[in-house]
Design a protein around this motif. Structure first.
Motif, mmCIF file in Angstrom:
data_model
loop_
_atom_site.group_PDB
_atom_site.id
_atom_site.type_symbol
_atom_site.label_atom_id
_atom_site.label_comp_id
_atom_site.label_asym_id
_atom_site.label_seq_id
_atom_site.Cartn_x
_atom_site.Cartn_y
_atom_site.Cartn_z
ATOM 1 N N SER A 179 0.828 -1.209 0.000
ATOM 2 C CA SER A 179 0.000 0.000 0.000
ATOM 3 C C SER A 179 0.860 1.255 0.000
ATOM 4 N N ALA A 196 2.044 1.823 -3.520
ATOM 5 C CA ALA A 196 0.968 2.403 -4.335
ATOM 6 C C ALA A 196 0.765 3.870 -4.009
ATOM 7 N N GLN A 197 0.897 4.221 -2.729
ATOM 8 C CA GLN A 197 0.695 5.610 -2.337
ATOM 9 C C GLN A 197 1.808 6.512 -2.862
ATOM 10 N N THR A 228 1.265 7.108 -6.436
ATOM 11 C CA THR A 228 0.213 8.114 -6.636
ATOM 12 C C THR A 228 0.764 9.521 -6.477
ATOM 13 N N PHE A 238 3.956 1.237 -8.689
ATOM 14 C CA PHE A 238 2.708 0.500 -8.884
ATOM 15 C C PHE A 238 3.003 -0.957 -9.245
ATOM 16 N N TYR A 248 -3.967 -7.045 -5.579
ATOM 17 C CA TYR A 248 -4.104 -5.651 -5.144
ATOM 18 C C TYR A 248 -4.703 -4.807 -6.255
ATOM 19 N N ARG A 299 -5.806 -1.731 -6.418
ATOM 20 C CA ARG A 299 -5.282 -0.380 -6.597
ATOM 21 C C ARG A 299 -3.956 -0.383 -7.355
ATOM 22 N N TYR A 343 -4.795 -0.957 -10.998
ATOM 23 C CA TYR A 343 -5.483 0.235 -11.523
ATOM 24 C C TYR A 343 -4.449 1.305 -11.861
ATOM 25 N N GLY A 344 -3.543 1.567 -10.915
ATOM 26 C CA GLY A 344 -2.506 2.574 -11.149
ATOM 27 C C GLY A 344 -1.564 2.175 -12.269
ATOM 28 N N GLU A 359 -14.079 0.646 -5.490
ATOM 29 C CA GLU A 359 -12.869 0.412 -6.270
ATOM 30 C C GLU A 359 -13.155 -0.492 -7.464
ATOM 31 N N ALA A 393 -12.653 0.395 -11.394
ATOM 32 C CA ALA A 393 -11.900 -0.470 -12.308
ATOM 33 C C ALA A 393 -12.737 -0.799 -13.544
#
Length: 325
Positions: free
Chosen positions: A197, A200-201, A204, A224, A234, A236, A239-240, A309, A313
């Motif tokens: 996470s 991913a953050q 972002t 990502f 995961y 997210r 997605y990223g 989420e 997607a």
């Protein structure tokens, strides 16, 4: 009694409103019997039903009750814990503060809670639980600069507190200080290199800091991809990965190879090859489609995904279908 204890002992890290309600509804059952004996010490130890998990269960029940508005049960739990550990216990002071925060009706009452935290810290500056609660209240009151200053004090005393670094990153991001926000999350990754996470953050943040910059997008793609590598389910991360890949492909396709090589020499993180980006985009598309399909089928294995989420997607995939027509 065994089933509720198990749920309250290890609730999910992100509790949905329905889960919070289910947990708080266990309050009458748990409060109907006392885990401690009314006999004087040391005889009370012989007849106590306390276990190492007892008070973890009570604390989680207190938080669930506050979240669902069951203030009466929350008060009973807090009183029981105060009687057991004493009013001066650091954790009890923090829980009492959380209770008062939940009951605050406006910013004026919330400011009084913050003043109370300040008095506690004047007496005991090492009470990290109260300092963190004070930072949370400052954030809610919009006192971002004060919250960041208080976090700096906390991190001076506890530089390995990953939660504090992550919170400071979030605050810097809220005011658009992308460089500082990224730096703070890099500290988190030094402490927790496999936290998907956090990867991913920080991806972002790189994306938000310069959404049209190839170096920033290359960093975002790398993080990502790492988040998806660490957690193959995961959403997210995938997605990223898809979103950043779609941004990078036209930027790199429009850049002559000679210019790209010259730019690579100046960048800390050179962009990956076009073929690599295409493969990552295809992988992300495949994984997102699988998650959306399995979630829609109602499979229990996939029911834990956040509905919002999954909808996001699906919309991202639908844009591809629209563009192809």
């Amino acid at each position: 009694m065994a089933a509720p204890a198990a749920n309250l002992l290890s609730p999910p890290s992100q509790i949905t409103p329905n889960t919070a309600l289910q947990l708080s509804q266990k309050a009458p059952l748990i409060l109907s019997s006392s885990p401690t004996s009314s006999l004087p010490w040391p005889l009370s130890l012989l007849f106590s039903r306390e276990t190492p998990e007892t008070w973890t269960i009570h604390e989680n029940l207190l938080l669930a009750a506050l979240r669902t508005g069951d203030d009466a049960s929350a008060r009973q739990i807090l009183d029981r814990m105060t009687e057991r550990f004493g009013e001066s216990n650091e954790r009890i002071i923090a829980l009492r503060g959380i209770y008062e925060e939940a009951l605050a009706k406006d910013d004026k009452e919330l400011a009084k809670v913050l003043d109370g935290y300040g008095k506690v810290l004047d007496t005991d500056p090492t009470n990290m639980a109260v300092r963190k609660r004070g930072i949370a209240v400052m954030k809610n009151l919009g006192k971002t600069a004060e919250a960041i200053a208080s976090l700096r004090v906390l991190l001076d005393s506890s530089p390995t507190d990953a939660e504090a670094w992550a919170e400071m990153s979030d605050m810097y991001a809220s005011i658009g200080s992308w460089g500082q926000a990224i730096y703070c999350l890099e500290e988190v990754l030094l402490l927790m290199p496999n936290a998907w996470s956090a990867h991913a953050q920080i991806a972002t943040l790189h994306y938000l800091s310069a959404p049209a910059s190839v170096p920033a997008l290359a960093m975002a793609l790398r993080h990502f991809a790492r988040s998806a590598e660490l957690n193959e389910s995961y959403l997210r991360g995938y997605y990223g990965l898809k979103m950043v890949s779609q941004k990078l492909l036209p930027l790199l396709s429009d850049t002559p190879s000679t210019s790209r090589r010259n730019a690579d020499a100046d960048d800390d993180v050179p962009p990956p090859k076009l073929q690599t980006i295409k493969k990552l985009e295809e992988l992300a598309t495949s994984k997102l489609a699988e998650i959306v399909r399995q979630y829609k089928s109602g499979s229990k294995k996939w029911a834990a995904f956040d509905e919002a989420e999954v909808i996001a997607a699906r919309e991202l995939l639908n844009r591809d279908d629209t563009a192809e027509r």
